[in-house]
Design an enzyme around this catalytic site. Structure first.
Site, short mmCIF file in Angstrom:
data_model
loop_
_atom_site.label_atom_id
_atom_site.label_comp_id
_atom_site.label_asym_id
_atom_site.label_seq_id
_atom_site.Cartn_x
_atom_site.Cartn_y
_atom_site.Cartn_z
N ASN A 190 0.85 -1.21 0.00
CA ASN A 190 0.00 0.00 0.00
C ASN A 190 0.88 1.26 0.00
O ASN A 190 0.57 2.24 -0.65
CB ASN A 190 -0.91 0.16 1.22
N CYS A 191 1.97 1.18 0.77
CA CYS A 191 2.81 2.37 0.96
C CYS A 191 3.49 2.79 -0.35
O CYS A 191 3.93 3.93 -0.48
CB CYS A 191 3.86 2.11 2.03
N THR B 23 -8.88 -9.74 21.59
CA THR B 23 -10.08 -8.91 21.74
C THR B 23 -10.84 -9.36 22.99
O THR B 23 -10.35 -10.20 23.75
CB THR B 23 -11.03 -9.08 20.52
N PRO C 34 -11.94 -14.51 23.92
CA PRO C 34 -10.63 -15.14 24.14
C PRO C 34 -10.05 -15.83 22.91
O PRO C 34 -8.85 -16.08 22.86
CB PRO C 34 -10.90 -16.15 25.26
N GLY D 29 -3.55 -4.18 13.49
CA GLY D 29 -3.48 -3.23 12.37
C GLY D 29 -4.33 -2.00 12.55
O GLY D 29 -4.65 -1.57 13.66
N ASP D 30 -4.71 -1.42 11.40
CA ASP D 30 -5.46 -0.15 11.40
C ASP D 30 -6.80 -0.26 12.13
O ASP D 30 -7.39 0.75 12.50
CB ASP D 30 -5.74 0.29 9.96
N LYS E 27 29.23 16.97 16.94
CA LYS E 27 28.03 17.08 17.79
C LYS E 27 26.84 16.93 16.84
O LYS E 27 26.49 17.87 16.11
CB LYS E 27 27.98 18.44 18.47
#
Ligand code: FAD
Length: 552
Positions: free
Chosen positions: A43-44, A275, A278, A284-285, A436
């Site tokens: 998807n990305c 969830t 049990p 995911g989303d 630095k």
């Protein structure tokens, strides 16, 4: 035969859970249901495929059902939508989206990874042709076909989040004049306003028009084009519209199965990704998880957490005990030549939830200034007032932004403080960093604030401080003053003249020394306070002040 694991959704979370489950158990029966045609796709990568950066469509398809069968011995069924869960019977009901045929499948353990659905606001004309969302391969095929074949001249992207920004870049690179219409006064809401304005300038420089603080009111047809009418009455005619106004977790199956839904609308899970049932896990989303910094339940639609949660859910479903400790929402986005990134909490979030914090801004070179090609790296860091624990960070720059946000994300996860950032030993050679590193600098400055070596004033406090009589001292050269602008009402005493001109100052007054980015301001502050004057250095100098006061 081992346990039967059924997985709903075959992309980031679903495919990862399936592959992990097979590595954990060779004898589990694993079935994946995916309602679309493709599994395990990138998807990305979709915006970059439309932009022709990713040239071959096949490169987006990371695995096919056949490959899953061969490599993992996993039964992947595409065009198979799970339309119901019966937790008592431990069955799911499936509809074949190609044939319409329905059937049931039993499970011992079920993992839900149905993702999120794009929000489609109920606006007039939203169903018109050439108005798109971008979530999957068919969406990208439709958009790419228009860009490839119809030579569109202009596009409107509705919403300036990361998908909107990536699409604005890729459409522009394809020669499509793009306008971003955004309700907020900034793009990329994970950043605070003053950091996002750096990207606003860059988008405009790249010929992307920004229509901020203005939502879409309606869409209509105008000859062959779409007329986008904004709430403020502006009309923009364009050849295609991309809607990227946000997503909401796909929680309908979970609701129907009476699984607990959290306050954010995501499926509630415990730290094993289980969830309220049990035998059912979710990742995911679609799920709500714990924000590491604040402990609040949040939604994060990012591929990294989805993949990690999937591995954890698979482990637990198969009897191992693995824990998901939460998320920081670490993200990075390329916007043409610039990169913006964030991790942990932003200032808006901390303020909203009354969480105490301090802020510091630094602007440092991406690498040693004497080696060609160094560019500015702007860092905003948020940390706890007492302990200096790092709470969040935002970085905008051109080079090395990704590695630096990853250092800060790691620091937050390791519960590090700004004092730890001072000490981090980071790789240095002139082409890559400075002795630095910008991360060390951001640690030094934040630590100076906490140790009391530097009192600071923020851009947001300046007006009130000036009203109360505080006097600004501009420490920059005459050349900088002329070419970079100045803050009205400031005295001009270049830093190198300050010691010899202290007699011009009054120990009863409050002074706010400032320079370009804050370093000379710090030097001046040390000179002033050690000579008995009252001083606060302007954090991030005139650069942060200008970013924050940019009016569209
Ligand atoms: P998805 O990967 O979306 O998979 C869910 C799948 O479940 C879908 O294929 C859907 O068809 C299927 N499904 C849903 N309901 C059912 C059902 N009832 N029955 C059967 N199948 C069902 N994240 C990043 O971290 N970095 C990025 O750069 C980035 N870029 C992105 C660019 C785009 C264009 C998009 C759309 C997303 C991007 N993301 C990015 C987000 C990332 O892709 C998601 O966070 C991740 O894919 C979520 O995984 P998931 O398994 O929850 O959902």
């Amino acid at each position: 035969m081992g346990i039967k694991l059924v997985i709903v959704g075959g992309v980031a979370g679903g495919a990862t859970a399936a592959a992990r489950a097979r590595r954990v158990s060779e004898d589990a029966e694993i079935v994946v249901f995916e309602r679309g045609e493709y599994i395990s796709f990138a998807n990305c990568g979709l915006p970059y495929y439309i932009g022709n950066v990713i040239k071959r469509r096949a490169h987006l398809l990371l695995a096919t059902p056949e490959e899953f069968k061969k490599t993992y011995n996993i039964d992947v069924r595409i065009f198979s939508e799970v339309i119901g869960i019966n937790p008592k019977e431990k069955t799911v009901e499936i509809k074949n989206t190609a044939t319409g045929k329905k059937y049931r499948e039993a499970y011992d353990k079920l993992i839900l990874s149905p993702g999120a659905e794009p929000i489609k606001p109920p606006l007039e004309g939203i169903e018109l042709e050439n108005i798109f969302n971008l979530r999957n391969i068919p969406d990208s095929d439709r958009i790419k076909k228009i860009v490839d074949e119809r030579n569109p001249q202009c596009a409107v992207v509705v919403g300036g989040g990361f998908i909107g920004l990536e699409m604005a870049e890729n459409l522009t690179e394809r020669g499509v004049k793009t306008t971003i219409v955004e309700m907020l006064d900034q793009v990329m809401p994970s950043l605070d306003y003053e950091m996002a304005t750096l990207i606003h300038d860059h988008l405009e420089a790249k010929n992307v028009e920004l229509e901020l603080e203005n939502g879409v009111k309606s869409f209509s047809k105008a000859n062959d084009q779409i007329l986008v009418t904004t709430q403020k009455g502006r009309e923009i005619a364009c050849d295609l519209v991309l809607l990227s106004v946000g997503i909401r977790p796909e929680n309908s199956l979970a609701k129907q199965a009476i699984l607990k839904i959290g306050p954010t609308g995501g499926i509630a899970v415990d730290d094993t990704m289980r969830t309220s049932d049990p035998d059912i896990y979710a990742v995911g989303d679609a799920v709500e998880v714990r924000d590491i910094v604040t402990g609040f339940p949040i939604l994060t639609a990012l591929a990294g957490p989805a993949n990690k949660q999937a591995r954890i859910a698979a482990d637990n479903a198969l009897g191992r005990k693995t824990i998901f400790t939460g998320t920081l929402g670490t993200s990075v986005v390329k916007v043409f030549d610039m990169v913006l990134a964030s991790t942990g909490a932003n200032e808006k979030f901390l303020k909203k939830h009354n969480i105490p914090y301090l802020v510091s801004y630094t602007h440092s070179g991406s690498h040693a200034g004497y080696y060609p090609g160094a560019t500015n790296t702007s860092i905003k860091i948020l940390f706890s007032p007492g302990t200096g624990k790092v709470l969040g960070a935002q970085i905008v720059g051109r080079k090395g932004v990704d590695k630096r946000i990853d250092v800060l994300a790691t620091a937050i996860r390791a519960k590090m403080t700004v004092f730890d950032l001072e000490e981090l030993e980071l790789a240095y050679a002139p082409p890559y960093s400075s002795a630095k590193d910008p991360i060390n600098i951001c640690g030094f400055v934040a630590a100076n604030i906490l140790k009391g070596d530097m009192e600071i004033a923020h851009w947001s406090e300046l007006e009130a401080l000036q009203k109360n009589g505080a006097i600004l001292i501009d420490l920059r050269t005459r050349f900088e003053l002329k070419h970079v602008g100045k803050i009205e009402g400031a005295l001009h005493i270049p830093i190198n003249d300050l010691r010899s001109r202290l007699s011009e100052l009054n120990k009863q007054e409050d002074y706010i020394p400032y320079c370009a980015v804050g370093y000379r301001g710090y030097l001046a502050h040390r000179i002033l306070v050690q000579n008995g004057f009252k001083s606060k250095n302007l954090s991030g100098g005139i650069m942060t002040y200008t970013m924050a006061n940019k009016k569209e």
